[in-house]
Motif scaffolding. Sequence first.
Motif, mmCIF file in Angstrom:
data_model
loop_
_atom_site.group_PDB
_atom_site.id
_atom_site.type_symbol
_atom_site.label_atom_id
_atom_site.label_comp_id
_atom_site.label_asym_id
_atom_site.label_seq_id
_atom_site.Cartn_x
_atom_site.Cartn_y
_atom_site.Cartn_z
ATOM 1 N N LYS A 40 4.354 10.142 -7.051
ATOM 2 C CA LYS A 40 5.389 10.556 -7.969
ATOM 3 C C LYS A 40 4.861 11.009 -9.186
ATOM 4 C CE LYS A 40 9.091 7.747 -6.161
ATOM 5 N NZ LYS A 40 10.099 7.126 -6.396
ATOM 6 N N LYS A 41 3.611 10.314 -9.540
ATOM 7 C CA LYS A 41 3.048 10.824 -10.975
ATOM 8 C C LYS A 41 1.793 12.025 -10.585
ATOM 9 C CE LYS A 41 5.049 7.763 -13.480
ATOM 10 N NZ LYS A 41 5.670 8.163 -14.689
ATOM 11 N N GLY A 78 0.746 -1.289 -0.163
ATOM 12 C CA GLY A 78 -0.001 0.029 -0.066
ATOM 13 C C GLY A 78 0.939 1.262 -0.077
ATOM 14 N N PHE A 79 2.099 1.265 1.021
ATOM 15 C CA PHE A 79 2.865 2.570 0.804
ATOM 16 C C PHE A 79 3.445 2.587 -0.309
ATOM 17 C CE2 PHE A 79 7.206 4.134 1.274
ATOM 18 C CZ PHE A 79 6.913 5.374 1.949
ATOM 19 N N GLU A 80 4.101 1.477 -1.361
ATOM 20 C CA GLU A 80 4.713 1.695 -2.349
ATOM 21 C C GLU A 80 3.739 2.214 -3.612
ATOM 22 O OE1 GLU A 80 7.773 1.717 -3.122
ATOM 23 O OE2 GLU A 80 8.492 0.844 -0.902
ATOM 24 N N THR A 81 2.227 1.785 -3.444
ATOM 25 C CA THR A 81 1.433 2.036 -4.415
ATOM 26 C C THR A 81 1.164 3.387 -4.302
ATOM 27 O OG1 THR A 81 0.238 0.099 -4.290
ATOM 28 C CG2 THR A 81 -0.982 1.805 -5.112
ATOM 29 N N ALA A 82 1.012 4.082 -2.911
ATOM 30 C CA ALA A 82 0.790 5.409 -2.748
ATOM 31 C C ALA A 82 2.122 6.363 -3.046
ATOM 32 C CB ALA A 82 0.669 5.608 -1.310
ATOM 33 N N ASP A 133 0.962 15.782 -3.180
ATOM 34 C CA ASP A 133 -0.347 16.083 -2.746
ATOM 35 C C ASP A 133 -0.807 15.073 -1.937
ATOM 36 O OD1 ASP A 133 -2.748 17.254 -2.216
ATOM 37 O OD2 ASP A 133 -3.294 17.620 -4.268
ATOM 38 N N LEU A 134 -0.692 14.981 -0.509
ATOM 39 C CA LEU A 134 -1.186 13.901 0.331
ATOM 40 C C LEU A 134 -2.099 14.511 1.279
ATOM 41 C CD1 LEU A 134 2.268 12.411 1.091
ATOM 42 C CD2 LEU A 134 0.822 11.697 -0.788
ATOM 43 N N GLU A 135 -3.245 13.466 1.557
ATOM 44 C CA GLU A 135 -4.033 13.688 2.769
ATOM 45 C C GLU A 135 -4.121 12.537 3.609
ATOM 46 O OE1 GLU A 135 -8.572 15.554 3.890
ATOM 47 O OE2 GLU A 135 -7.775 15.622 1.824
ATOM 48 N N ILE A 136 -4.462 12.519 4.743
ATOM 49 C CA ILE A 136 -4.669 11.474 5.452
ATOM 50 C C ILE A 136 -6.219 11.521 5.937
ATOM 51 C CG2 ILE A 136 -4.562 10.385 7.735
ATOM 52 C CD1 ILE A 136 -1.650 11.542 7.624
ATOM 53 N N LEU A 137 -6.948 10.246 5.586
ATOM 54 C CA LEU A 137 -8.362 10.144 6.056
ATOM 55 C C LEU A 137 -8.268 8.827 6.840
ATOM 56 C CD1 LEU A 137 -10.634 11.488 2.833
ATOM 57 C CD2 LEU A 137 -10.026 12.485 5.252
ATOM 58 N N LEU A 138 -8.784 8.664 8.138
ATOM 59 C CA LEU A 138 -8.870 7.691 8.911
ATOM 60 C C LEU A 138 -10.097 6.743 8.506
ATOM 61 C CD1 LEU A 138 -7.534 8.789 12.381
ATOM 62 C CD2 LEU A 138 -6.220 7.861 10.474
ATOM 63 N N ILE A 186 7.423 9.676 2.753
ATOM 64 C CA ILE A 186 7.102 9.890 1.016
ATOM 65 C C ILE A 186 7.531 11.441 0.713
ATOM 66 C CG2 ILE A 186 5.125 10.433 -0.790
ATOM 67 C CD1 ILE A 186 3.473 8.168 0.636
ATOM 68 N N LEU A 187 7.324 12.428 1.662
ATOM 69 C CA LEU A 187 7.478 13.803 1.420
ATOM 70 C C LEU A 187 9.074 13.858 1.070
ATOM 71 C CD1 LEU A 187 5.184 15.379 3.861
ATOM 72 C CD2 LEU A 187 4.921 15.537 1.193
ATOM 73 N N PRO A 188 10.047 13.399 1.633
ATOM 74 C CA PRO A 188 11.317 13.511 1.210
ATOM 75 C C PRO A 188 11.759 13.126 -0.156
ATOM 76 C CG PRO A 188 11.148 12.730 3.521
ATOM 77 C CD PRO A 188 10.031 12.675 2.848
ATOM 78 N N LYS A 189 10.926 11.985 -0.649
ATOM 79 C CA LYS A 189 11.342 11.398 -1.920
ATOM 80 C C LYS A 189 10.269 12.315 -3.044
ATOM 81 C CE LYS A 189 11.740 6.669 -0.358
ATOM 82 N NZ LYS A 189 11.516 6.773 1.231
ATOM 83 N N VAL A 190 9.199 12.853 -2.642
ATOM 84 C CA VAL A 190 8.299 13.582 -3.564
ATOM 85 C C VAL A 190 7.997 14.953 -2.682
ATOM 86 C CG1 VAL A 190 6.363 13.459 -4.842
ATOM 87 C CG2 VAL A 190 7.293 11.448 -4.129
#
Length: 303
Positions: free
Chosen positions: A36-37, A27-31, A66-71, A58-62
């Motif tokens: 990256k895209k 899941g992490f690698e997919t995200a 544009d990320l958001e956390i929804l629980l 993720i942020l240091p790599k990208v």
Amino acid sequence: MENFSLESISSQKGKVAIVTGANNGIGFETALALAKKKATVILACRSLAKAQKAMSEILPKVPDADLEILLVDLMSLESVRAFAKEFSKKYDRLDFLIANAGIMMPPFQITKDGFESQFGVNFLAHFVLVKRLFPILKTTLGSRVVMLSSLAHKNAKIDFTNLNAEKNYSTWKVYGQSKLACLIFAYELQRRIEDNGLKLKSLAAHPGFSSTNLGHLLPSVGAKLFAPFASFIGQDAKAGALPILQAALDPSANGGEYFGPSGFKEIKGLPKVVSSSSRSHDLLVASKLWTAAEEMTHEKFEI
């Protein structure tokens, strides 16, 4: 279909993706790949701390991700419904719904709704999630649903008399049943999409054998001893995510296709379209499973 390459995929800027279980492993690698895209990626996780950790990785790599956390807690349909409601308030499109999260071979336990946990989390919670988000999916041009199955589906069957382990609980059989259910659902969803003249696609994928599965398959001591050989037998999470990413991103992918590794016994290798068991294509079982899911979750899913 030519060999899939992430490098050949154009920018997905402006598109929105949900990845359940985005905090670790496949899941992490997919995200990460979707970020990256340039897609907007919703990290749909149960734990805020783990989701925040994933975001911080993720942020240091990208840096411009544009990320958001929804629980969301897939052990609770109330949580699934709340997640879908919150997402629908914030977004008017959903291009990729990646039903990645799952549990594998735990001791017997039940969800908050009284379901056996593997069937409840791996299949029923995602059934409700897709249903609740379907109004947005079908109005988003070119949207895709990707259900995660497993090599374990091949020897599995749907036992309608034991969906909640009412009779007995075999960790492996129940896990295989849950992953077969995910695959059957993906196929049946595509059939119903086509029957109703809709343009979105339902696909499925499996990661082969990933070294990230070791903790689930073996006792802790055995996993530590076996870990050095994992790369020879299987593949890492980054490679395991490629079939999922091909299902989501490949322009030539068709609805109803199933992706997995191309190597021996689909254990590892570059992704490609793979076949599935005859049971996964049984139309009567598919219809019965859909009805059973509706009845168990109290969610009428009309396309």
